[in-house]
Every structure is written in structure tokens, then in C-alpha cells.
Scaffold this motif. Sequence first.
Motif, mmCIF file in Angstrom:
data_model
loop_
_atom_site.group_PDB
_atom_site.id
_atom_site.type_symbol
_atom_site.label_atom_id
_atom_site.label_comp_id
_atom_site.label_asym_id
_atom_site.label_seq_id
_atom_site.Cartn_x
_atom_site.Cartn_y
_atom_site.Cartn_z
ATOM 1 N N UNK A 121 0.832 -1.203 0.000
ATOM 2 C CA UNK A 121 0.000 0.000 0.000
ATOM 3 C C UNK A 121 0.869 1.256 0.000
ATOM 4 N N UNK A 122 1.830 1.281 0.920
ATOM 5 C CA UNK A 122 2.683 2.455 1.066
ATOM 6 C C UNK A 122 3.553 2.684 -0.173
ATOM 7 N N UNK A 123 4.090 1.602 -0.726
ATOM 8 C CA UNK A 123 4.939 1.739 -1.915
ATOM 9 C C UNK A 123 4.125 2.229 -3.110
ATOM 10 N N UNK A 124 2.867 1.776 -3.200
ATOM 11 C CA UNK A 124 2.006 2.240 -4.291
ATOM 12 C C UNK A 124 1.735 3.733 -4.126
ATOM 13 N N UNK A 125 1.528 4.169 -2.894
ATOM 14 C CA UNK A 125 1.295 5.584 -2.634
ATOM 15 C C UNK A 125 2.535 6.396 -3.014
ATOM 16 N N UNK A 139 14.390 -7.166 0.051
ATOM 17 C CA UNK A 139 15.313 -6.106 0.430
ATOM 18 C C UNK A 139 14.652 -5.130 1.423
ATOM 19 N N UNK A 140 13.371 -4.819 1.183
ATOM 20 C CA UNK A 140 12.652 -3.901 2.067
ATOM 21 C C UNK A 140 12.522 -4.507 3.466
ATOM 22 N N UNK A 141 12.122 -5.772 3.506
ATOM 23 C CA UNK A 141 11.903 -6.433 4.792
ATOM 24 C C UNK A 141 13.213 -6.550 5.564
ATOM 25 N N UNK A 142 14.278 -6.878 4.826
ATOM 26 C CA UNK A 142 15.576 -7.010 5.474
ATOM 27 C C UNK A 142 16.041 -5.665 6.025
ATOM 28 N N UNK A 143 15.838 -4.601 5.247
ATOM 29 C CA UNK A 143 16.263 -3.274 5.687
ATOM 30 C C UNK A 143 15.524 -2.879 6.964
ATOM 31 N N UNK A 144 14.238 -3.179 7.007
ATOM 32 C CA UNK A 144 13.453 -2.833 8.189
ATOM 33 C C UNK A 144 13.774 -3.769 9.352
ATOM 34 N N UNK A 145 14.367 -4.932 9.042
ATOM 35 C CA UNK A 145 14.681 -5.905 10.078
ATOM 36 C C UNK A 145 13.435 -6.481 10.732
ATOM 37 N N UNK A 146 12.418 -6.733 9.904
ATOM 38 C CA UNK A 146 11.133 -7.164 10.456
ATOM 39 C C UNK A 146 10.700 -8.523 9.917
ATOM 40 N N UNK A 147 11.701 -9.379 9.612
ATOM 41 C CA UNK A 147 11.388 -10.672 8.997
ATOM 42 C C UNK A 147 10.330 -11.451 9.770
ATOM 43 N N UNK A 167 10.352 3.811 6.640
ATOM 44 C CA UNK A 167 11.606 4.280 6.048
ATOM 45 C C UNK A 167 12.121 3.270 5.027
ATOM 46 N N UNK A 168 12.016 2.002 5.374
ATOM 47 C CA UNK A 168 12.495 0.946 4.477
ATOM 48 C C UNK A 168 11.789 1.008 3.129
ATOM 49 N N UNK A 198 22.283 4.618 4.101
ATOM 50 C CA UNK A 198 21.432 4.660 2.917
ATOM 51 C C UNK A 198 21.465 6.054 2.279
ATOM 52 N N UNK A 199 21.433 7.073 3.139
ATOM 53 C CA UNK A 199 21.464 8.438 2.621
ATOM 54 C C UNK A 199 22.798 8.714 1.918
ATOM 55 N N UNK A 200 23.904 8.206 2.494
ATOM 56 C CA UNK A 200 25.204 8.359 1.839
ATOM 57 C C UNK A 200 25.205 7.686 0.475
ATOM 58 N N UNK A 201 24.566 6.510 0.436
ATOM 59 C CA UNK A 201 24.479 5.775 -0.824
ATOM 60 C C UNK A 201 23.697 6.589 -1.860
ATOM 61 N N UNK A 202 22.595 7.192 -1.408
ATOM 62 C CA UNK A 202 21.801 8.047 -2.292
ATOM 63 C C UNK A 202 22.661 9.174 -2.853
ATOM 64 N N UNK A 203 23.430 9.799 -1.952
ATOM 65 C CA UNK A 203 24.253 10.931 -2.382
ATOM 66 C C UNK A 203 25.261 10.497 -3.434
#
Lengths: 252, 276
Positions: A121-125, A139-147, A167-168, A198-203
Motif C-alpha cells: 500500500x505504502x509503496x504504491x502511494x 530487500x525492504x523487509x531485510x532493511x526494516x529488520x522485520x522478517x 523508512x524501508x 542509505x542516505x550516503x548511498x543516495x548521495x
Amino acid sequence: MGSGGTIVNEYPIEVNSLTKVFKVLHRERSLKAAVLKWARFRFPHREEFTALDNISFRIPKGQAVGVIGRNGSGKSTLLTLLAGIYRPTSGRIQVQGRIASLLELGAGFHPEFTGLENIYLNAAILGLPRSQITERLDSIIAFAGLEEFIDTKLKFFSSGMVARLGFAVAVHVDPDILLVDEVLAVGDANFHQKCYAKIDEFKKNGVTIFFVSHDLEAVVRVCDRVIWIDKHQIREDGKPDDVIAKYEEVGS
Amino acid sequence: MFASLVELWKFRSLIFEFVRRDIKLRYKNSIGGIAWSLLPPLMQIAVITVMLKFITANPVQNYSAQLFVLFLWNYFQTSLNDACTSLLSNAPLIRKIYFPRLIIPLSTLLHHFFHYIIGFVFTIVYFFVLGAYPHNLRLTFLLVIPTVFFTFILCLGLSLMVSYLNVFYEDIKIIVASLLGLFLYLIPIIYPIEQVLARGKWVYTIYMLNPMSAFMVTYQRALLPAPKVLDKFDKPLASVGVPWDFFGIACATSVVIFLLGFYLFNKYQWEVVERL
């Protein structure tokens, strides 16, 4: 302005003499209020509130810009305008590329949905088609650490977990421009580390970042440039250390 | 207008997700599942059938089959009611993320359309079980498609108007709900249109200028042949076939209302966001 044929995209964000005036109206939303106003024959003078007054700047591709200023100075309004939610009263805003606006983490999250359903839902938004969400799911689930919790309803998540999930998702939509409003103040130290990485990676990848925060340390850490907004106008615009030094001098 | 449609198309996956969300939410924490899409209109049909048996001087034979048009009316009613409050109930999202706001009322309608489709499929199956089909299944059945389509267009146009107005004046949702309750009786659903025609040609004309009346009658005639309606002296009343002329007028009215709603919504959508 700097728009010679081939270098159109050099400034993904261009803002020219932007002014935003809000009409302050009665909060009451009813016909009664409208009729009473009409019955008084003359509208009580409409109060106006200038949130941003003649703001101009442009941001080159890949620059990380921090925006600082006191509460109510107009920082968040500026971000909302850049995100395209409000329309400027006058002046011009040009934003090119896909925007991920983190004005709120987990926009549209629903407490009755599981973590997984909320990712979709959130990604579609945020503008990601379903097929691409599926690709990035692990990748999203791993980043959030919510497996372990991904099939649990969101209403049973802690607030930190909700923020991590939000955020993930946001960092996985491949934005060209990232608008961040005071949302990194969540999660534990470990998650902070991940966010900044992640922000450094974006930059590194040339993502333009627009970062609103009261956390001056975070601003120094992330940004190449700082804009100080004071009383709805730009007071200083320059290198982080210089601007922040002046800002602290005045006292916040 | 073309630009908005292109933008809507770009956001089609979001529309899809919103509809999905609403459908899922409807069935969360319930074991009845999609049976709950059918129950409210079926209850209504049962209640009205029983009521008509008791209070009508000369009840129409098998009128309950004609009442299946209530699935379409209920679709219209629930959509419009929900669309009315849709912008307010999605305010936190609208204030934080940009997407075409039209998606909000549109996906509300599409969500209810899903329930209508379930009801429609049920209607067809039921008519077969009842024995009304297949011998009553005629070419006019195809009229269902334009009828449902233009009902949707009409509903969308009205939804666009009431949804933005309700942000300025929350009275709108009460007015809309009351009017919709009233219109159930101003539209030939619980009584046959033949009885309206029996009162005079001009009464019939006024009735049928209401696009929903024209759609409801067309829908009934598309599904089944006109019922045999008798007056209290057992004399048959003049029958009404497919009201082609009024159906045409209703389609045109719907398009006009849609364009008006679309125009107004686009004009005020920015002001709406600041008022949410």
C-alpha cells in the motif's frame, strides 16, 4: 535561468520568488457558519498568513540541502510545496524527477493490515508499481529488520517498528529527489546507522536530498549546503558550518 | 481534462491498491466474506416484497424479481454516501503525499462497484435457478452494460461535486444521505413505472427526466420483460417497454453532470487540500 539546451536537468529543483499565503478561515465546516457570515452582509475580513515570502534558490543534481529554522518559520510549508501538495500563491517551483516525500513515514499505513500488505500500500502511494514492489520485497523487509513480524498486523507493531518499515519502503522507491521532514529521529542507534548509510548511498548515486531538521548534528552530517529560513524568508544560504554558526549565534 | 486523464493513468496502480485496500478492509475480521456484499440488498428485497404483499391492493406477480434492480441502486447510494466523506477520511494521506485527489472518490466508487458485480452475478444465477432464465434472456440484456456504465458516470460526477463540497461544509453528507433515502421512493423501484404512467403522461415524463429513474427502468427491462401490472379493478395497465428516449436523455445528463463535477473538482481541489 540556467536552461541551455543540454543541461536542463542540472538543477532538479528550481524555486523562483516563491510566496505562499494561507487564508486563515474559521475552522467550523458547516453551512450554518456560511449562512451566518452571509447574513452579516459582509464577510469578516479574511485573515491572511504569509508562510513563505519571496523565496528563491536552486539545487544542483546530487546536492544534499539542509533546511533549518525555528518552529513556524515556514520550513515544512516549503517541503509541502516542493512535494506538490500545495500550490504556490505566486512564484514558480520546478521539480524534475521522481520525488520520494518522507513528510511522514508510512503514509497510508493501515493498522488492520499486516506488515506485508502495508508495504504494498505504502509503496504504491509513493509511486511504485506492484511488480517492482514484489521484486524489492526481500530487500525492504531485510532493511526494516522485520522478517519475523511481516505477517503481523500493524496495530501490534511498536512505533519504532512502524517507522522502520516506513523508512524501508521509502528508500526503496528509487527517488531522484528525496524530501525528508524530521523523520529520522526514530528507531534505535543501529537503525540510525542504516538510515545514514542509505542516505550516503543516495548521495553517491546523485540523488538530490532536501532535508528539514532541528537536529543540527544530523544536518552537518548529511548536508553539503544549508538554507536558514527565518520569519518566512531565507536568512542565510551557504556552507553548513558557516550557516549553522550564525544560526547558533542568534540563539535558537 | 486530457492531461488529468493521462495523470490518472500513470497512477493506475495506486487506484488499484486503494480499491484492494477497501475491499480487504470490508472483509477483515469477518467470517461471512463476500456473502456480506449480498446480504443488505437481499434483506431489502425481502422486506419490500413482504411489505408490498400487505399494502398493495393488487400486487404484481413475481415483483421481487424486478426488485433486483436494488443491487444497482444500492451501488449508487452507498458509493455516493461514501464518496461524500472520502476526502475527509483520507485527509492525513492527502496532506502528506501528492497524487491526483480524484483518485480518492474514484477508488471509493470502484470499491463499491466490486460489490455490485458480485450482486449482479448473483442476480443472473438466481434468475436461472428461479427458471426466469434462459427463456427471458433476450438481446436487450446487453443494455445492462451501457446502463451500468452511465450510472457509474453519473455517480462519479455527483461524487466529485459532493466530495469537495463536504470539505467546506460538512452538512453536505447529511443532506446527501437524506436525499438518497428520499429518492428510493421517488424512483420507480418499489412500485412499477406502469403505475406512474397510469397517473398521466406528464407525471411519467417528470419521473423519467430523473436519470436514475430512466436507468432503473432500463435495467429492469434489460433483465426481464415488463411485468403485467393490474389496477384495482384487475384491468391491465399500459405496459412500458425499454424507455429508449429517456434512456438517451439520462445518458446525456450523466455526461453533463460528470463534466461539471470534473470541472468543479479540479477547480477547487487545491483549495480543498488547504482546508482539510
